[in-house]
Scaffold this motif. Structure first.
Motif: not given
Length: 350
Positions: A148-152, A209-220
């Motif tokens: 995630i570029e914003a989080r980097r 919003p994508e930097v903080l507080f969003f849980p990782a996506v769990v994929l099938e």
């Protein structure tokens, strides 16, 4: 403006911001660890600011446990932002107990005429500086795998400010008590915490919003094969990546990085980051690798023809440099250890 007024403005301003952060996180993000730890860190930091200037004994007594626990909650909050699927374990809570014990002991039980309070104070502050250095290492070492570029970018701000502030506060607390500290240092401390609170609040209200507080996506398991129709370039890149995943050509290479992968399949690194994050749903490159490597490990562990193959050999063949990272990744993905998972093999298969 006098230094006392400057300190008061930013001290009580920071306390107000921190309490707002605490309320916001408990209201909107209490179900995930970054929200819980962020709220705790904000509340304890506000208590620290109040405790350092409180004059009444009962106020100090009320705020002291939160004041002492502040650094550990800030440390765990930082880890929850920088590490995927972070959950505090016994080492984190054990460190919390150690910090609280040393802090309360030196305050209430140690004789001021003995060396014990001095030793405890130094140990306490050096532990805090160690946590700050650990945050620096985690933020710096994980930047290449963050998709995630914003989080980097946020990692760089985090590296530049949070651990440095923790170390500076620890040094001030170690050599200067509030009774003898120059007031400009107290004011600088208040201003630094105010800046930190403002940054976190701006992130928390979802400017990024994508930097903080969003849980990782769990994929099938079959999600990486879903073709995107966003545009021709993205579709072509996704097809190339899916073909590489299916071929498993180089997928299990030890030390594989996103830059190496981009060079191998001919996709620029910035496009590959965006592709794995937005089209497939992973926030971290290591998480992407582990998803497929552990899936392959499960197949091999249940393969009767490989029943006598050591688990260490399977781990090394799948690109893990040692058994420790493999066991942790497997436990996180499968919910049990590799050896226990292997017991699911039908009797007599070996």
């Amino acid at each position: 403006m006098s230094i006392e007024i400057f300190d008061g403005i930013f001290r009580y301003g920071a306390m107000t911001l921190l309490l707002l952060i605490c309320v916001f996180l408990l209201r909107s993000h209490r179900s995930i660890w970054p929200g819980r730890l962020g709220a705790s860190a904000a509340l304890c930091t506000a208590a620290y600011l109040g405790c350092t200037v409180a004059e009444q004994d009962w106020v100090i007594l009320l705020l002291l446990p939160a004041c002492i626990a502040n650094s550990v909650f800030v440390w765990m909050f930082g880890l929850s932002l920088l590490k995927e699927r972070f959950r505090p374990g016994w080492p984190h809570w054990g460190l919390m107990v150690l910090i609280l014990t040393t802090g309360l002991w030196r305050k209430f039980f140690a004789d001021a005429d003995q060396m014990i309070p001095v030793v405890l104070e130094w140990a306490h502050q050096f532990i805090i500086m160690g946590m700050a250095l650990h945050l620096l290492w985690v933020a710096w070492s994980g930047r290449a795998n963050d998709l995630i570029e914003a989080r980097r970018r946020f990692r760089l701000y985090f590296i530049a400010f949070t651990p440095v502030t923790m170390i500076a506060i620890a040094v001030i607390d170690l050599w200067l008590t509030p009774d003898v500290a120059p007031y400009f240092l107290m004011a600088l401390q208040s201003f630094s915490i105010w800046v930190f609170a403002m940054v976190i609040l701006l992130q928390a209200v979802q400017l990024v919003p994508e930097v903080l507080f969003f849980p990782a996506v769990v994929l099938e398991k079959n999600l990486p094969n879903v073709v995107s129709a966003v545009d021709q370039i993205a579709a072509r890149d996704l097809a190339t990546l899916n073909a590489w995943i299916e071929a498993r050509d180089g997928f299990f290479e030890t030390g594989l990085t996103i830059r190496n992968l981009g060079d191998t399949i001919g996709i620029p690194e910035h496009r590959l980051r965006r592709l794995i994050n937005s089209e497939i749903g992973f926030r971290n490159f290591n998480d992407f690798l582990n998803h497929h490597r552990i899936e392959e490990a499960q197949k091999r562990l249940l393969d009767p023809t490989l029943a006598r193959l050591p688990i260490l050999t399977i781990a090394m063949d799948l690109g893990y440099g040692s058994i420790g990272p493999f066991n942790r990744a497997f436990l996180e993905r499968a919910g049990q250890t590799p050896s226990r998972f292997r017991l699911q093999m039908p009797p007599g298969s070996s």
